[in-house]
Motif scaffolding. Structure first.
Motif, PDB file in Angstrom:
ATOM      1  N   GLU A 130       0.866  -1.178   0.000  1.00  0.00           N
ATOM      2  CA  GLU A 130       0.000   0.000   0.000  1.00  0.00           C
ATOM      3  C   GLU A 130       0.908   1.234   0.000  1.00  0.00           C
ATOM      4  OE1 GLU A 130      -0.145  -2.350   2.295  1.00  0.00           O
ATOM      5  OE2 GLU A 130      -2.068  -3.379   2.107  1.00  0.00           O
ATOM      6  N   PHE A 131       1.755   1.323   1.020  1.00  0.00           N
ATOM      7  CA  PHE A 131       2.796   2.341   1.082  1.00  0.00           C
ATOM      8  C   PHE A 131       4.174   1.708   1.285  1.00  0.00           C
ATOM      9  CE2 PHE A 131      -0.736   5.187   1.974  1.00  0.00           C
ATOM     10  CZ  PHE A 131      -0.343   6.374   1.364  1.00  0.00           C
ATOM     11  N   GLU A 132       4.188   0.567   1.990  1.00  0.00           N
ATOM     12  CA  GLU A 132       5.470  -0.012   2.410  1.00  0.00           C
ATOM     13  C   GLU A 132       6.247  -0.630   1.245  1.00  0.00           C
ATOM     14  OE1 GLU A 132       3.690  -2.544   5.418  1.00  0.00           O
ATOM     15  OE2 GLU A 132       4.807  -1.457   6.953  1.00  0.00           O
ATOM     16  N   SER A 133       7.579  -0.523   1.352  1.00  0.00           N
ATOM     17  CA  SER A 133       8.442  -1.105   0.316  1.00  0.00           C
ATOM     18  C   SER A 133       9.495  -2.038   0.930  1.00  0.00           C
ATOM     19  CB  SER A 133       9.145  -0.003  -0.467  1.00  0.00           C
ATOM     20  OG  SER A 133       9.901   0.793   0.427  1.00  0.00           O
ATOM     21  N   LEU A 134       9.723  -1.897   2.231  1.00  0.00           N
ATOM     22  CA  LEU A 134      10.679  -2.765   2.940  1.00  0.00           C
ATOM     23  C   LEU A 134      10.152  -2.962   4.358  1.00  0.00           C
ATOM     24  CD1 LEU A 134      13.466  -4.064   3.712  1.00  0.00           C
ATOM     25  CD2 LEU A 134      14.327  -1.762   4.052  1.00  0.00           C
ATOM     26  N   THR A 135       9.956  -4.219   4.733  1.00  0.00           N
ATOM     27  CA  THR A 135       9.560  -4.474   6.122  1.00  0.00           C
ATOM     28  C   THR A 135      10.397  -5.612   6.687  1.00  0.00           C
ATOM     29  OG1 THR A 135       7.802  -5.991   5.399  1.00  0.00           O
ATOM     30  CG2 THR A 135       7.141  -3.719   5.907  1.00  0.00           C
TER      31      THR A 135
END
Ligand SMILES: [Fe+2]
Length: 495
Positions: A130-135
């Motif tokens: 959605e917004f995240e690119s690295l978790t």
């Protein structure tokens, strides 16, 4: 209880079916529609999935409202109507209650809950959720806990896709070709340019990094619309290979940086790597020795989230020994027919049993060839109509892998290893490595038997294995697709 997991309406859609007995079916929708990387469901796959019954619930792989907000922020317009999943699923007569998971939680769950680990640290790297690119997550008996998150527009995956477009390839689709090109370039020529033109220094004295010691990776530019503007002076074919080599080297450098931080935060020392970037088999091996053990789900991108969203919802461990979960072509694996054709002509196709879920063929929808000799690579390349520099993968009997390859190997082609045999140029890349598939009896019984018979007849425990597809089309799914391939290329396909 029948649960469907769906990843769709973006790119490379997929559908998974779970019953009380576990995972029954998972497939990319493209295999049923014939449209490569199809973003949408289709009636054919939905009807096929209905053989296990009507779904009692549907789990969707991301949160559409948050995605809509990000699209507004990215200047992609107000997509409330397109992201109305109730409305979307009604087109396919799916009316079960819908539950939503976070995009990155679906990635993390697909990895953690299918892994052999009860405790692990999960790293997810992709373009954008959605917004995240690295978790980064820690998983244990209590489930998954997010310990770090980085958001759009800062995205390693988006940057890799932008560079994919810069070398003339299709972003969100041809990243694996960029990875292949890297072996023919000089990584040192443009390494510093790529690193410093796109990224702020990793030891940036930002508030977050000083006080929380986080692995923040900040881009200097929003690369949502690519970077075709970057270095217009680089135009030759060798320039493109050098950009690819530098991009791959910078990616490995960033992966190491992320991995080091995650390792420091990991109680278990077990790593699960997920997200589309986990398909980067050239880089994956560079961090493996830093961990006690490492697992990558065989379909770690968004399509794999059709499984992941359900496991996130159920919070249930479900290790998967193989990825033959797709459409079924019934009947015995045609071992002797394929063997005879390989011994006679050196090349043939096979489409038998359940199709693979994921971007790679593991023997059930494969074009196979004798890997020995100097002309086979050109012969297969001519059939596949693809760039001459691209390598083919070897499938090897598990117990013989260490005789021919030095390095990490896996049943799912997730690492590259140095080939130590000089007589197999067709399955060796420009940098001397191979993307090895080890074959054991607990995966495909039929493909294993074929390799055993091939070894008996030739003394060679390896076959060249590439996906069975007409150029520009998805992998063969049905018997009709197999016949079409045979007629198109004049290569026998056994079903
Ligand atoms: Fe993703």
């Amino acid at each position: 209880m029948i649960t469907w997991g769906i990843s769709a309406n973006s790119h490379d859609a997929a559908l998974a079916v779970f019953t009380d007995d576990g995972l029954e079916f998972a497939s990319h929708t493209e295999r049923f529609s014939g449209v490569k990387n199809d973003a949408h469901l289709n009636k054919e796959i939905v009807n096929y999935a209905r053989q296990w019954g009507e779904p009692d619930e549907v789990i969707w792989y991301e949160r559409p409202f948050r995605k809509t907000l990000r699209q507004i922020r990215a200047g992609q317009g107000f997509n409330f109507r397109e992201n109305n999943i109730n409305r979307y699923l009604r087109q396919y007569d799916i009316s079960a209650p819908i539950y939503y998971t976070d995009h990155h939680l679906a990635h993390a769950a697909a990895g953690f809950y299918t892994s052999p680990f009860r405790e692990a640290t999960v790293v997810c790297i992709d373009s954008i959720g959605e917004f995240e690119s690295l978790t980064i997550w820690n998983g244990d008996e209590n489930g998954l806990k997010r310990i770090y998150s980085q958001s759009y527009p800062h995205s390693v995956g988006l940057w890799y896709s932008a560079l994919t477009q810069r070398v003339g390839l299709k972003p969100q689709e041809d990243e694996y070709i960029l990875m292949g090109m890297a072996a023919y370039g000089d990584p040192l020529r443009l390494f510093n340019d790529v690193l410093h033109d796109f990224f702020h220094p990793l030891d940036d004295d930002s508030f977050k990094q000083i006080f929380f010691n986080t692995p923040t990776i900040k881009l200097k530019h929003n690369l949502h619309r690519g970077c075709t503007w970057w270095r217009p002076d680089l135009t030759t074919e060798q320039d493109m290979f050098d950009i690819a080599a530098a991009t791959q080297a910078v990616y490995s450098y960033l992966l190491k940086y992320i991995s080091n931080w995650a390792r420091w935060k990991s109680p278990s020392g077990n790593l699960v790597l997920m997200g589309g970037c986990a398909l980067n088999c050239s880089a994956n091996g560079s961090i493996k020795s830093d961990w006690n053990d490492m697992y990558i789900m065989p379909n770690p991108g968004d399509a794999g989230s059709a499984i992941g969203c359900v496991l996130a919802h159920k919070k249930q461990h479900m290790p998967i020994p193989h990825m033959y979960t797709g459409y079924n072509i019934e009947g015995e694996y045609p071992v002797e027919e394929v063997l005879h054709e390989l011994l006679t002509t050196g090349i043939c196709g096979v489409a038998s049993g359940r199709a693979e879920f994921g971007p790679r063929a593991f023997g059930n929808r494969s074009l196979l060839a004798d890997p020995r000799g100097t002309d086979i690579k050109d012969r297969v390349n001519t059939i596949k109509r693809r760039q001459k520099f691209r390598p083919f993968a070897p499938a090897v009997l598990e117990e013989h892998a260490s005789t021919y390859f030095d390095g990490y190997v896996s049943p799912f082609m997730q690492y590259t290893a140095t080939c130590t045999d000089l007589g197999l140029p067709a399955i060796v890349h420009g940098d001397g490595t191979s993307r090895v598939q080890t074959v054991s009896a607990n995966q495909s019984v039929g493909f294993r038997k074929l390799l055993e018979r091939w070894y008996e007849e030739t003394g060679c425990p390896i076959l060249l294995n590439t996906s069975l597809n007409i150029k520009g089309k998805p992998m063969v799914n049905t018997v009709e697709d197999a016949v079409e391939f045979e007629q198109h290329y004049g290569v026998k396909v056994f079903t």
